[in-house]
Design an enzyme around this catalytic site. Structure first.
Site, PDB file in Angstrom:
ATOM      1  N   CYS A 276       0.567  -1.239   0.185  1.00  0.00           N
ATOM      2  CA  CYS A 276      -0.106   0.080  -0.042  1.00  0.00           C
ATOM      3  C   CYS A 276       0.688   1.312  -0.018  1.00  0.00           C
ATOM      4  CB  CYS A 276      -0.670   0.151   1.267  1.00  0.00           C
ATOM      5  SG  CYS A 276      -1.763  -1.070   0.811  1.00  0.00           S
TER       6      CYS A 276
HETATM    7  C1  UGA Z   1      -1.029   0.763   5.510  1.00  0.00           C
HETATM    8  C2  UGA Z   1      -2.136   1.596   6.101  1.00  0.00           C
HETATM    9  O1  UGA Z   1      -1.094   1.660   7.616  1.00  0.00           O
HETATM   10  C3  UGA Z   1      -3.178   1.457   6.159  1.00  0.00           C
HETATM   11  O2  UGA Z   1      -4.168   1.989   6.885  1.00  0.00           O
HETATM   12  C4  UGA Z   1      -3.576   1.224   5.051  1.00  0.00           C
HETATM   13  O3  UGA Z   1      -5.123   0.621   5.225  1.00  0.00           O
HETATM   14  C5  UGA Z   1      -3.336   0.359   4.293  1.00  0.00           C
HETATM   15  O4  UGA Z   1      -1.676   0.888   4.005  1.00  0.00           O
HETATM   16  C6  UGA Z   1      -3.952   0.160   2.468  1.00  0.00           C
HETATM   17  O5  UGA Z   1      -3.657   1.664   2.180  1.00  0.00           O
HETATM   18  O6  UGA Z   1      -4.163  -0.243   2.842  1.00  0.00           O
HETATM   19  P1  UGA Z   1      -0.125  -1.237   5.642  1.00  0.00           P
HETATM   20  O7  UGA Z   1       0.641  -1.790   4.708  1.00  0.00           O
HETATM   21  O8  UGA Z   1      -1.000  -2.731   6.337  1.00  0.00           O
HETATM   22  O9  UGA Z   1      -1.381  -0.377   6.131  1.00  0.00           O
HETATM   23  O10 UGA Z   1       1.696  -1.738   6.405  1.00  0.00           O
HETATM   24  P2  UGA Z   1       1.931  -0.481   7.905  1.00  0.00           P
HETATM   25  O11 UGA Z   1       1.008  -0.887   9.445  1.00  0.00           O
HETATM   26  O12 UGA Z   1       1.313   0.963   7.249  1.00  0.00           O
HETATM   27  O13 UGA Z   1       3.436  -0.814   8.008  1.00  0.00           O
HETATM   28  C7  UGA Z   1       3.659   0.068   6.266  1.00  0.00           C
HETATM   29  C8  UGA Z   1       5.135  -0.065   6.395  1.00  0.00           C
HETATM   30  O14 UGA Z   1       5.774   0.167   7.501  1.00  0.00           O
HETATM   31  C9  UGA Z   1       5.852  -0.706   7.100  1.00  0.00           C
HETATM   32  O15 UGA Z   1       6.592  -1.859   6.452  1.00  0.00           O
HETATM   33  C10 UGA Z   1       6.204  -1.365   8.473  1.00  0.00           C
HETATM   34  O16 UGA Z   1       7.376  -1.507   8.742  1.00  0.00           O
HETATM   35  C11 UGA Z   1       6.915   0.304   8.471  1.00  0.00           C
HETATM   36  N1  UGA Z   1       6.633   0.868   9.838  1.00  0.00           N
HETATM   37  C12 UGA Z   1       5.278   1.342   9.887  1.00  0.00           C
HETATM   38  C13 UGA Z   1       7.724   0.841   9.984  1.00  0.00           C
HETATM   39  O17 UGA Z   1       9.219   0.638   9.753  1.00  0.00           O
HETATM   40  N2  UGA Z   1       7.870   2.175  11.455  1.00  0.00           N
HETATM   41  C14 UGA Z   1       6.477   2.778  12.241  1.00  0.00           C
HETATM   42  O18 UGA Z   1       6.409   3.400  12.559  1.00  0.00           O
HETATM   43  C15 UGA Z   1       5.172   2.029  11.360  1.00  0.00           C
END
Ligand code: UGA
Length: 450
Positions: A276
Site C-alpha cells: 500500500c
Molecule cells: C497501510 C496503512 O497503515 C493502512 O491504514 C492502510 O489501510 C493500508 O496501508 C492500505 O492502504 O491498504 P499496511 O500496508 O498494512 O497498512 O502497513 P503499515 O502498518 O502501515 O506499515 C507499513 C510499513 O511501514 C511497514 O513496512 C512497517 O514496517 C513500516 N513502519 C511502520 C515502520 O518502519 N515504522 C513505523 O513506525 C510504522
C-alpha cells in the site's frame, strides 16, 4: 448477534475484500464474495484461508458453518441476491506511476451488467484505493451505461476508503479510527451510514461524510502522511547515528509525547514496504505531476526510504569488515510482522544487495517462507527456524521485528553463530546488553568503532 436484512456482495477477495467479507458475515450480514480467481473462490467455500492474517482462518470457518459467507465467480448470481456491493479489487501501479484501474473497470462493468435485470435500489461502494474523480467519473459512467439505471435514483454510489492494516485486518475492521463516506448523492450516504450504525452498534466510530473526491484523496494523503512520519524518523536516525550519546528511540519517544505529533509510526528502522504505502505514494506523486504541482515532501519521503536497505548493508559491512563470502543470516522477510506478505518488502532489496556483494545468504521468517521461495528460488538457503538460520553464520541481520526474534539473547547468537556480528534493523534488541557480549550495530545509535 442479530439477523440483518442487508445482504452484501464483495468484488475482489484480496486482503481488504476477504477481511471485510469475514467481519461483516461474523456480525450476521449474509455475504457473497466474488472473484475471478477460482482458487480463492473454492478455498473460501471449503472454509480455507489463502492469506496469513491473525484470526481470519477461525472466522472464515465460523461464518461458513453459519452459512453467512459464500464465494462465487458468477457476478450476476451475487448481484441478484444482495442489496449492497463493495468493490475491493486491487489498483496496482502502471509502469509510468499512474494507477491501473483495469480491475475496477472490469468489476464495475460486471456489476452494472448484472444490475440491468435487477429490480429495486442497489448501493455500490468503492472501497478500492482509487485516484480522486474515479468514483464520480469512471465508476459512475460505467454503472449507468451498462445497467441502464441512474445513480441517485435507482442506484446509490459511494467512495468509502478502507484503512485496515495487514496483520491487524480483523481488529481494524471491528475498531477503525473513523469511517469516511464519500457520497455521490445524499440517499446513498444515508443508506451506508445506517448500515455502519447497524454493524457497529454502540461502538460506532467517528464518521466523516463528504463527497467522493475528498474521500478518495483522504486515503492517499493518509498513507502518504504515515510514510512521511516513518521516513522523517528514519532521517533523524541517520543523524543520531553520528552523534555521541544520541538515540533515535528516545528522541522518538520524546517527540511522540507531544499530542500534536503522536507516538505511532515513529519507529525507526529498515524502512516501509508493503502493497500500500509504496503504491499510494507513487500514485500521489503521479497526481501532482499530472496537475503540474511539485510534491517535495513526497519525493523526500520516498528518497529517504530508498536508502534504508543500504544503511543496513553499510552497518553489516562495517561490523564484519566486508561481506564477500560471508555467511549472512536474515531474520524476517515479510514487509512487517504478523503477515506473510513480501510485496515491496525491504528484505528483498537487502538480500539482493548481499548476494551481489558475494555473501552467502540464509533466511528465516515465521510465515513468509513460501513467498520467499517464489522470489529467491535457489539463490538463498532456507531455514526451518531462527536457530537453524543463525547456525554457523558470520553476520545476522534482523529485518522484520517478529515477536519471536525479540526473545533471542546475546548468548543464543554466541552459541550458534560462527562469529556473532549482529545488525538490528528494527531496534528490537537492547543495545547495552548486546554490545557487552557481541559485535553489534543498530539503527539510530552511534556505536564506537563503527
Ligand atoms: C497501510 C496503512 O497503515 C493502512 O491504514 C492502510 O489501510 C493500508 O496501508 C492500505 O492502504 O491498504 P499496511 O500496508 O498494512 O497498512 O502497513 P503499515 O502498518 O502501515 O506499515 C507499513 C510499513 O511501514 C511497514 O513496512 C512497517 O514496517 C513500516 N513502519 C511502520 C515502520 O518502519 N515504522 C513505523 O513506525 C510504522
Amino acid at each position: 448477534m442479530y439477523e440483518s436484512k442487508v445482504r452484501v456482495s464483495i468484488f475482489g477477495l484480496g486482503y481488504v475484500g476477504l477481511a471485510t467479507a469475514v467481519c461483516l458475515a461474523s456480525r450476521g450480514f449474509p455475504v457473497i464474495g466474488v472473484d475471478i480467481d477460482l482458487k480463492k473462490v473454492s478455498a473460501i467455500n471449503n472454509g480455507e484461508c489463502y492469506i496469513y492474517e491473525p484470526g481470519i482462518e477461525e472466522l472464515i470457518k465460523e461464518v461458513r458453518e453459519k452459512g453467512l459467507l459464500k464465494a462465487t465467480s458468477n457476478p450476476t448470481e451475487s448481484i441478484l441476491n444482495t442489496d449492497f456491493t463493495f468493490i475491493t479489487v486491487s489498483t496496482p501501479t502502471n509502469p509510468n506511476g499512474s494507477v491501473d484501474l483495469t480491475a475496477v473497470e472490469y468489476a464495475t462493468k460486471s456489476i452494472a451488467t448484472s444490475l440491468k435485470g435487477k429490480k429495486g435500489y442497489h448501493l455500490v461502494v468503492v472501497k478500492s484505493t482509487v485516484p480522486p474523480g474515479t468514483t464520480e467519473g469512471l465508476v459512475k459512467k460505467i454503472l449507468e451505461e451498462f445497467s441502464e439505471k441512474r445513480v441517485g435514483i435507482d442506484l446509490g454510489l459511494c467512495a468509502n476508503p478502507e484503512f485496515l492494516r495487514e496483520g491487524r485486518a480483523i481488529e481494524d475492521t471491528f475498531k477503525p479510527d473513523r469511517i469516511v463516506i464519500g457520497e455521490c448523492d445524499k440517499r446513498a450516504g444515508d443508506v451506508l451510514e445506517r448500515f455502519y450504525k447497524e454493524f457497529y452498534g454502540d461502538d460506532m466510530p467517528p464518521l466523516l461524510r463528504t463527497n467522493a473526491v475528498n474521500a478518495e484523496l483522504i486515503k492517499y494523503v493518509n498513507n502518504a502522511f504515515l510514510a512521511m512520519k516513518v521516513s522523517f524518523i528514519n532521517m533523524v536516525a541517520d543523524l543520531c547515528q553520528k552523534i555521541d550519546g544520541a538515540d533515535v528511540d528516545i528522541v522518538a519517544k520524546g517527540i511522540g509525547l507531544d499530542k500534536r505529533i503522536g507516538s505511532l509510526f515513529l519507529k525507526a528502522g529498515a524502512g516501509w514496504g508493503g502493497s500500500c504505502l509504496p503504491k499510494d505514494l507513487e500514485a500521489l506523486k503521479n497526481l501532482y505531476s499530472k496537475y503540474g504541482e511539485r510534491a517535495p515532501l513526497i519525493d523526500a519521503t520516498i528518497e529517504v526510504n530508498d536508502h534504508r536497505p543500504n544503511k543496513l548493508i553499510e552497518l553489516a559491512e562495517r561490523i564484519t569488515g566486508g561481506l564477500n563470502k560471508k555467511r549472512v543470516a536474515i531474520l524476517g522477510l515479510s514487509f512487517k510482522p504478523d503477515t506473510d506478505d513480501m510485496r515491496n518488502a525491504v528484505s528483498i532489496k537487502i538480500i539482493n544487495t548481499l548476494i551481489n556483494k558475494g555473501a552467502i545468504v540464509t533466511v528465516f521468517d515465521p510465515k513468509a517462507m513460501d513467498n520467499a521461495r517464489r522470489i529467491f528460488g535457489e539463490r538463498v538457503n532456507y531455514s526451518k527456524d531462527v536457530i537453524d538460520c543463525i547456525k554457523g553464520a558470520e553476520c545476522a541481520i534482523l529485518v522484520t521485528e517478529w515477536s519471536e526474534f525479540a526473545k533471542l539473547k546475546p548468548e543464543d547468537f554466541i552459541k550458534y553463530m560462527k562469529d556473532p556480528c549482529i545488525v538490528d534493523g528494527r531496534r528490537v534488541f537492547d543495545p547495552k546488553e548486546f554490545l557487552k557480549k557481541t559485535k553489534f550495530a543498530t539503527i539510530g545509535l552511534k556505536i564506537d568503532g563503527l
